[in-house]
Every structure is written in C-alpha cells, then in structure tokens.
Design an enzyme around this catalytic site. Structure first.
Site, PDB file in Angstrom:
ATOM      1  CG  ASP A 112       2.008  -2.524   7.479  1.00  0.00           C
ATOM      2  OD1 ASP A 112       2.395  -1.372   7.179  1.00  0.00           O
ATOM      3  OD2 ASP A 112       2.660  -3.545   7.210  1.00  0.00           O
ATOM      4  CE  LYS A 176       2.064  -7.215   6.823  1.00  0.00           C
ATOM      5  NZ  LYS A 176       2.259  -6.283   7.971  1.00  0.00           N
ATOM      6  CE  LYS A 208       5.290  -5.839   5.646  1.00  0.00           C
ATOM      7  NZ  LYS A 208       5.104  -4.760   6.655  1.00  0.00           N
TER       8      LYS A 208
END
Length: 267
Positions: A112, A176, A208
């Site tokens: 991430d 995300k 996400k």
C-alpha cells in the site's frame, strides 16, 4: 462534481442496515491494520492470530514487522501487506520504490503506497502514474499494488478522478482512500468517485476504503455503494477491501446478532 445519480446512491447508502448478513459479508474483506507506530512484536503476533481466527483478507503493517508476521501467516489465505512512502506521500519516487521492494523482500504479498499528495495538489497529476510505474517495476507483476490517494486532502472530485485514472493507466491494482493519518479519511463521496473509476476500468482495479471506518454500520454504507456502482457480483477480496483496526470487532459482534457500535474516527 458528484452527479445526481450518485447523490441518490449516497442517500440510499446512508440508510443501509448493518445486518448480521452484511457483517458476515464484510469480515473476509477486511485488511486488519496496525499502523499506530507504537506497536510491539507481541501485538503484531496477536494481530496475525486474530486475522487467522476470522479469516480476513490481509494484515497490513509497517515493513519492520513483516519478518514477524510472515511465518505466522505462511501457508494460509490471509495475505500480508506492507506500506511504502507512508504516511507522508513524498515525491521521492526512488525512495518509494525502494521501500516497496524491501517490503516484498521481507515477505509482503501486497504493498500500500501513498501517492505524492502535495505534488498532485500543485497540479502534477502525471507523477501518480510515474510512482505506480516505478513501484511496479520494483515489486514485480505478482505483488498486489494499492495506491493511497488521501482523498480527504485532495478533496475535489475532479482532482481525485484525474489522479485515480492516472494510476489505473499505469497499472495499479487497487485505489485506496486514505492513510488514516489525516483529519478526513474515507468518505462515501470520495469512495463513490473512486468506485466510478474502478467501474470505468472494467473492474480490473479494486477499491479499498480506509480511514475512520470502525463499525458495521460504516461497512454497510460502503458495501451498499459498491453493490450499486461496481456491481453486487463484483464484490470480493479481489476487488473490495476495508482497511481498519477496530472494524473487525464490531463486525464480529453484529455477525453474532449484536448491535453496531458508534464510531469515532481513526483507523
């Protein structure tokens, strides 16, 4: 700008019920996260045990803890994620790529990475694609790459869309919302913007939600949006995640027939 159709979907999502069925559906979508910066090795071990007990999607932690978590999760279905360029979102792309590569070397299945937020705010959307390309080269094609866009800072839907599209064109796997380290984390409005980009990409890219998602009621809102925009048949751990530390407790409670608690923000 949020269109009328999306506004209607947001209104519907606000009243989505946090039922036991919704909670059970959300549990396998959780990236069980510990990114406070003050974790101990024992706490990471406990986090991994909890993740395995409930069969969540992944454990997301700082890279220094990956060597502890890797053997605990090896051989199972719970994936291991490390963060890079976190949480500041530097425009030092070489540093971000090196951090991502180191995370993979230490056992991460997923990375991430934070987008260069300030550069985007200054109008350099192209740097998003450059970051994704650099990190992809560093981690290889088989490691799942999630880009954190810090939507609470980017704020403007058109800016978020432009950055998300640049990431998709460069080969990102997930979009995300937030690091959880800024005042505004995930919001349904920003989520809808990112989901629209996932939809227009033919669902080659997942979504996400992270930053302030703490309750089953929160999860119900995002799942309702995902069903409407991305398609109910498209929602799985391959395409949809919740990044959170305390959400799982509430999901387990509601899945067992309890009521969802009130959330107070944070990861």
């Amino acid at each position: 700008m949020i269109d009328k159709n999306t506004q209607d979907l947001l209104a519907k999502a606000d009243s989505a019920p946090a039922t036991p069925e919704v909670a059970r559906r959300a549990i396998p979508l959780v990236d069980l996260t510990s990114l406070s910066g003050s974790e101990t090795g024992a706490e990471i071990e406990a986090l991994c045990a909890k993740a395995l007990a409930h069969q969540v999607a992944a454990v997301c932690i700082y890279p220094r803890f990956l060597p502890i978590a890797r053997p605990l999760l090896a051989g199972g279905t719970v994936r291991l994620a490390g963060v890079a360029n976190f949480p500041d979102g530097s425009d030092d792309l070489a540093r971000a790529a090196d951090e991502a590569a180191a995370a993979v070397a230490d056992g991460a299945d997923e990375v991430d990475v934070v987008a260069p937020v300030q550069a985007i705010m200054e109008g350099d959307v192209g740097i998003v694609g450059e970051l994704v390309e650099a990190v992809r080269v560093a981690i290889g094609p088989s490691t799942r790459l999630k880009l954190i866009l810090e939507t609470g800072v980017l704020a403007d839907p058109d800016r978020i869309t432009a950055a998300a599209r640049a990431a998709v064109m460069a080969g990102v796997d997930f979009l995300k919302t937030s690091t959880g380290k800024v005042p505004v984390g995930a919001t349904p409005e920003a989520a809808a913007v990112l989901m629209r980009v996932c939809e227009e990409a033919g669902m080659r890219v997942g979504f996400k939600a992270s930053g302030g998602i703490r309750t089953a009621a929160d999860a119900a809102r995002y799942l309702c949006l995902g069903d409407a925009i991305m398609g109910a048949g498209q929602i799985s751990a391959q395409t949809f995640r919740f990044g959170a530390s305390s959400l799982l407790d509430d999901l387990v409670r509601v899945a067992g027939g309890g009521a969802s608690e009130a959330g107070t923000g944070g990861y």
